[in-house]
Enzyme design. Sequence first.
Site, PDB file in Angstrom:
ATOM      1  N   HIS A  60      12.513   5.869 -26.304  1.00  0.00           N
ATOM      2  CA  HIS A  60      13.786   6.307 -26.053  1.00  0.00           C
ATOM      3  C   HIS A  60      14.912   4.979 -24.915  1.00  0.00           C
ATOM      4  CE1 HIS A  60      14.409   8.892 -29.630  1.00  0.00           C
ATOM      5  NE2 HIS A  60      13.762   9.814 -28.130  1.00  0.00           N
ATOM      6  N   GLU A 111      -2.586   1.664  -3.760  1.00  0.00           N
ATOM      7  CA  GLU A 111      -3.116   1.223  -1.658  1.00  0.00           C
ATOM      8  C   GLU A 111      -4.196   1.565  -2.190  1.00  0.00           C
ATOM      9  OE1 GLU A 111      -1.588   3.134   1.552  1.00  0.00           O
ATOM     10  OE2 GLU A 111      -2.367   5.257  -0.106  1.00  0.00           O
ATOM     11  N   LYS A 168       3.162  -0.632   8.939  1.00  0.00           N
ATOM     12  CA  LYS A 168       3.942   0.652  10.306  1.00  0.00           C
ATOM     13  C   LYS A 168       4.373  -0.190  11.702  1.00  0.00           C
ATOM     14  CE  LYS A 168       1.244   4.029   8.679  1.00  0.00           C
ATOM     15  NZ  LYS A 168      -0.226   5.174   8.734  1.00  0.00           N
TER      16      LYS A 168
END
Length: 527
Positions: A352, A323, A454
């Site tokens: 793994h 950000e 937003k």
Amino acid sequence: MNGDLNSWDKFCNYLWFDNKLNIWLDISKISFTRKEIDNLEEKFIDVFSSINELENGAISNIDENRQVGHYWLRNPSISPSSKIEEEICADINEISEFGKQILNGDIKNKNNQKYTDVLWIGIGGSGLGPILITDSLQKSSRGLNFSYIDNVDPFLISERLEELSEKLSTTLFVVVSKSGGTPEPRIAMEIIKSHCENNSLEWNSNAIAITMKDSKLFKKATSENWLKIFNLQDWVGGRTSITSSVGLLPLALINENIFEFIRGASLMDEATRTVDFKNNPAALLSSAWYLTGDGIGKRDMVVLPYRDRLQVFSKYLQQLVMESLGKKFNRKGEVVNQGISVFGNKGSTDQHAYVQQLRDGIDNFFCIFIELLDSPSTSIFDKKENPKEYLSGFLQGTRSALSSENRQSITITLEKLNCFSLGALIALFERAVSFYAELVNINAYDQPGVEAGKKAAANIIEYQQKVRNLLDEGGEYSINDITSLFDNSVSEPIFFILREMCFGNDNYLVKGDWSNPNSLVIQKINS
């Protein structure tokens, strides 16, 4: 000096250690030459100057016309005014005292019961920071039990209410929203509040707000006489709020030492104020990022903490780094598309999983190993097969296997994990992010992409209500019918809205085939 990843001389020359912090930083397995690092060192003259101006109160977030003051939180004496210094000190002491009163039972609920739990409602840094705090530091059966709502997933909210169903009366509801207008925490808050009121449970006397003075949330909490309101300053961004009330309150409520957390961050800040480049850990760390990614973020950052308690740290860094550094424009207004992608989980689990690709696949990353030297003081481990030694061996083995294929890495080693060292570790990355942003001339403290998201979400929510109102009026509508009434460019969003409304909802009759959106006709049949 060359770019050899296995040079002992290079390791010795670029190993940083501080005996106050007991933290090591090794960037020797990043490919760079002495000339490259020397050239970069010259650029840091301006970087150090810019950070100094920021700490002195300059308007460093130019786009939002704001100061950037999270560094003042751990050393109030450097803040630009005595008023700010006094406010920070008062906030810290207030949180510390409140935590003691809650844990000691001096503050109880309406039924004179001690509080047992916390339901924390916050999004982004207001959620990730507290989660990192409790996951990393909370000891078993110490302090209050923490649950989080950091999303508006209906299943998450339902599960949290079910988990706390017998303990809601002794649960503190903490709502974090700087402006008070962020939709996610507001929606979750209203749902939890309504649930409490519908079940004759207290909300107001159990609720705590963390917000700016005079915000929407501040006014709501004041008018409804909530239990407590803690201050969140205008000059503190969400992703750097962990040393504010956002991070300090969880520390206090799990009975950890907030002053040690602040001290660790403050000492790391101090270590990164030196203009001696090779003795400045944030300068070295940000330089490593810059050099390995050619200054344009060519490589992803893979974060591998070899301790389960730090598993959330990679998610925390995702927000802090991405950000802050993911920007389309530099400060000159030029398109640069900067950024560093961050992912990771924990070692040795990842050995793994995707380490196979890291060693043998596409070379588009660098690793950050985080090592802890401490071990539990217990006799349950066999001296011949101590898991700490195995874990260390797995880390060194992975590091060696990567460097043998010229895959680059950084290693950060902490003596132990506690409030002090976590504060220092967070501060190191915060400072490195600030330094890197100065190197590439971007604003690390705004988030125009987030704001655009937003606004787009707000538009969709508005269309949701319009579609719902239209169907409530009666009649059958195709997607084309609906878009012709609103905006012909929103056919796809209208399809998504209708799908979300209709599936699992018997109030709507759907004709047509969902695989052919143009064939769909929707009608409301039940009110």
